[in-house]
Design an enzyme around this catalytic site. Structure first.
Site, short mmCIF file in Angstrom:
data_model
loop_
_atom_site.label_atom_id
_atom_site.label_comp_id
_atom_site.label_asym_id
_atom_site.label_seq_id
_atom_site.Cartn_x
_atom_site.Cartn_y
_atom_site.Cartn_z
N HIS A 166 1.69 4.58 -2.92
CA HIS A 166 1.82 6.04 -2.79
C HIS A 166 3.19 6.47 -3.30
O HIS A 166 3.34 7.50 -3.97
CB HIS A 166 1.69 6.46 -1.33
CG HIS A 166 0.30 6.39 -0.76
ND1 HIS A 166 -0.77 7.00 -1.35
CD2 HIS A 166 -0.18 5.79 0.36
CE1 HIS A 166 -1.86 6.78 -0.61
NE2 HIS A 166 -1.52 6.05 0.44
N HIS B 8 0.83 -1.21 0.00
CA HIS B 8 0.00 0.00 0.00
C HIS B 8 0.87 1.26 0.00
O HIS B 8 0.73 2.12 -0.87
CB HIS B 8 -0.92 -0.01 1.23
CG HIS B 8 -1.78 1.21 1.35
ND1 HIS B 8 -3.11 1.21 1.00
CD2 HIS B 8 -1.50 2.47 1.76
CE1 HIS B 8 -3.60 2.43 1.19
NE2 HIS B 8 -2.65 3.21 1.66
N GLU B 9 1.76 1.35 0.97
CA GLU B 9 2.57 2.57 1.07
C GLU B 9 3.47 2.74 -0.15
O GLU B 9 3.74 3.85 -0.60
CB GLU B 9 3.40 2.57 2.36
CG GLU B 9 2.56 2.57 3.65
CD GLU B 9 1.47 3.63 3.68
OE1 GLU B 9 1.65 4.70 3.07
OE2 GLU B 9 0.43 3.38 4.32
N HIS C 210 3.40 6.75 -6.98
CA HIS C 210 2.69 7.96 -7.41
C HIS C 210 3.59 9.19 -7.24
O HIS C 210 3.63 10.08 -8.08
CB HIS C 210 1.42 8.09 -6.56
CG HIS C 210 0.37 8.98 -7.12
ND1 HIS C 210 -0.71 9.41 -6.37
CD2 HIS C 210 0.20 9.55 -8.34
CE1 HIS C 210 -1.47 10.19 -7.12
NE2 HIS C 210 -0.95 10.29 -8.31
ZN LIG Z 1 -2.82 5.27 1.92
#
Ligand SMILES: [Zn+2]
Length: 722
Positions: A511, A507-508, A514
């Site tokens: 980011h 998940h991290e 991105h």
């Molecule tokens: Zn998040």
């Protein structure tokens, strides 16, 4: 200006109002301060080997003063406003401030100490005021507005045009367009909102503390583990109470409801939670939230909007409350149908046990399922179907394997990027690791810091942020970090993760991708500086690769033997993800609908009675299920009354629609391939906020996102299992 700036402000403004103080002594700031000049390290990485705790505050203060001066010069420029002398100039301001603040937020979040804490407390209201000084500067706004009005004639490129519209809307959103008397009125409403929001938080904190379950006898806690009972005894001792205390968590359901055998104990704990803030007296929040909802509606009307949600969603991907409501309404039938099925299964289990439970009292023929029973029986079903012994699983999830052969591997397969650990870049704590990330052709792309282990001076949870944002205008490449809270092994032992931890890493890092792929001219539109209902899309999307067969089999190997995880175990992990999802989705939808119903009230609606309002709102949205209460009740919904999530709680579900639709697209187009990854990078991950996000997403997907993949992913399209 940089994106993180925006996050800072809302938090500060909300909590601290206008209590700005003065400095004890003038700050010494000169070439000795490591923030004085840009870093000379690769990628402009912060020189943590030279930065002392006492360096931050003078650099932040000098940075704010410098930026105010830079903004003053732009606003007072006698030359007529142009794109270059206004917008480009604004984007170049605050560079000292940004490099000091980025490092400061990094260390205060992950490596706090009392000295830094003092600086943080002192600076919070000053940072809020700094932001207001810029966005309520009427001379600056006049220049912004002048260019906005002639934007079509200026032949700007699409990103520049987006920048003009972005700033203009941001000023208008804050009230820059209002008459002086309306500005004064807005200021009054903002102050009242801030006061009430703070009062809500204070009351709720006390109400939650007071709502703890107190048990005189140990028998009442039958079912809890010895460790949980010891903790309950300790909590009682701290409060100088005889017996045992179970403190309340923020949500409606409480973790101990999974295992408390006695039905009376479950009911008492649940009711303490449900009624924590509506018992009359000093900690009752009902009057506070009723007025908050009303004044937010009045504020929206002043700013020219139908309701608060319409104002709040203007710059979000969903754009209007109607779009968010339509999206949620479409999820309701699937969610509640499954929840109703799950309720039947649980009722059957209760009946089959005659309502008996170990250590509890038997009720012949069972009893009617109530919300306080749900988790207790669901947990029994979960154990029977998917019970996984963590000690069996963890040896297959060693941190380095997961990082390099899982997280990095998936990114290499999709985007061709490579990773090389760098031991020469200074870090703020010896546990932090740094990797240089390169393009497939060897060109440098970014620096990535991983701070994985729990420490006492670190905030809870996991997050991503950056020390340097990408910007072509400023010539900067991204320096991004992930912070997690995994258990640190004893020296020489391997760090073994739970599957939840594994998912967090993916998940991290979503980011991070991105942030790293950002390819913008202007820093304020770069990377993860996107609206709330879009920002969790890249991260949640990246989670899908954790269970993707070609990735999973590449990292889930026994840390000693190298053997692959047995298929039966791997299958359990995947299946457990769809368990109890009717309940889970319904409780979130109920909370999100409550949020939206409160914030779509119009300004002339009279003050509402929260109990009646809530009941009516849940009935109206078809979410009034007797055994599935909302995840948060209005009276203790801290996200929307005490935080910045008013009219924003739907964003979690919205981003889920985006990431599940996106992953479905990958599955339909060959899965984990460079071609698919590069296309996502080019059309989405590199674009930041430089385009309208609804269009950007639609162009990439070739269609509007739909809820079907989301329902499928939660296991809500197949018939209820028997
Ligand atoms: Zn998040």
């Amino acid at each position: 200006m940089r994106s993180q700036f925006r996050i800072l402000i809302t938090a500060g403004a909300l909590a601290l109002g206008s209590s700005s103080g003065t400095l004890d002594k003038p700050m010494d700031f000169g070439p000795d301060n490591p923030f004085y000049a840009p870093s000379t390290l690769p990628f402009l990485a912060p020189p943590f080997d030279k930065i002392k705790d006492s360096d931050y505050q003078p650099a932040i203060e000098a940075g704010m003063a410098e930026q105010r001066q830079e903004i003053r010069e732009i606003a007072d420029n006698p030359a007529p406003p142009t794109f270059a002398n206004t917008f480009v100039a604004m984007e170049k301001t605050g560079q000292l401030f940004n490099r000091a603040m980025a490092a400061f937020s990094g260390v205060t979040g992950a490596n706090l100490n009392p000295e830094l804490q003092k600086v943080q407390d002192f600076e919070a209201p000053r940072l809020a005021a700094h932001h207001d000084a810029i966005f309520l500067d009427s001379k600056l706004f006049q220049r912004v507005a002048a260019i906005y009005k002639q934007r079509d004639a200026l032949k700007l490129d699409s990103e520049a045009l987006r920048l003009v519209e972005f700033y203009y809307k941001k000023f208008v959103h804050a009230g820059a367009n209002l008459s002086d008397s309306d500005k004064a009125e807005l200021k009054k409403l903002n102050e009242e909102e801030s006061t009430l929001s703070h009062a809500f938080t204070t009351k709720l904190l006390a109400a939650t503390k007071e709502g703890a379950l107190v048990a005189k006898e140990k028998d009442a806690l039958a079912g809890l583990s010895d460790a949980q009972i010891t903790a309950a005894a300790l909590a009682a001792k701290e409060r100088k109470i005889e017996g045992y205390v179970i403190a309340l968590q923020n949500t409606t359901q409480q973790p101990d409801l999974d295992s408390l055998h006695r039905r009376a104990s479950r009911q008492a704990l649940f009711e303490n939670s449900w009624n924590r803030a509506d018992r009359g007296g000093a900690n009752d929040t009902r009057d506070t939230i009723a007025r908050l909802a009303q004044l937010r509606a009045q504020k929206a009307r002043l700013l020219g909007f139908r309701n608060y949600a319409a104002w709040k969603l203007e710059d979000q991907m969903a754009k209007t409350p109607d779009a968010a409501l339509k999206f949620m309404d479409a999820l309701v039938p699937g969610a509640t149908a499954r929840a109703t099925g799950e309720a039947k299964d649980i009722q059957a289990l209760i009946n089959s046990q005659n309502g008996d439970s170990p250590g509890g009292t038997s009720q012949r023929g069972g009893f009617k399922l109530e919300p306080w029973d749900w988790n207790y029986y669901a947990e029994q079903v979960r154990k029977a179907k998917y019970d996984m012994d963590e000690s069996q699983i963890k040896p297959y999830f060693e941190l380095n394997h997961v990082l390099e052969n899982g997280v990095f591997y998936a990114a290499s397969q999709l985007y061709g990027i490579t990773f090389k650990e760098r031991k020469d870049i200074p870090v703020y704590n010896p546990d932090v690791r740094v990797f240089e990330v390169s393009e497939a052709n060897g060109q440098p792309l970014a620096l990535f810091y991983g701070d994985f282990f729990k420490r006492d001076n670190k905030n809870g949870g996991a997050w991503m942020s950056s020390f340097v944002d990408q910007s072509k205008l400023l010539g900067t490449l991204p320096v991004v970090y992930n912070v997690c809270n995994f258990s640190k092994p004893a020296p020489g032992e391997p760090a073994l993760l739970s599957f939840r931890d594994v998912t967090t890493m993916f998940h991290e890092f979503g980011h991070t991708l991105h942030g790293m792929f950002a390819d913008s001219q202007y820093p304020i539109l770069s990377g993860t500086a996107v609206p709330r209902d879009f920002v969790e899309f890249p991260s949640q999307f990246n989670e899908h690769w954790a269970t993707y067969p070609a990735v999973f089999s590449h990292y889930a190997k026994h840390h000693k033997t190298g053997a692959a995880m047995p298929a039966e175990l791997a299958e359990k992990i995947k299946k457990a993800a769809t368990f109890n999802q009717g309940y889970a989705l319904t409780e979130i939808l109920a909370a999100a609908e409550l949020d939206m119903q409160w914030h779509t009230l119009s300004a002339d609606t009279p003050l509402q009675k929260p109990d009646a309002f809530e009941t009516a709102a849940l009935q109206k949205t078809q979410l009034a299920l007797s055994s599935v209460p909302p995840r948060y009740r209005s009276t203790y919904f801290a996200h929307i009354w005490g935080g910045d999530y008013g009219a924003g709680y739907y964003a979690y579900l919205w981003a889920e629609m985006l990431d599940d639709s996106a992953f479905q697209w990958f599955e339909d187009h060959g899965g984990l391939t460079r071609a698919n990854g590069d296309r996502l990078r080019r059309m989405v991950l590199s674009r930041g906020n430089t385009q309208d996000l609804a269009n950007l997403y639609k162009e990439w997907l070739g269609a509007e996102p739909s809820i079907e993949p989301m329902l499928k992913n939660r296991g809500l399209v197949e018939p209820v299992s028997k």
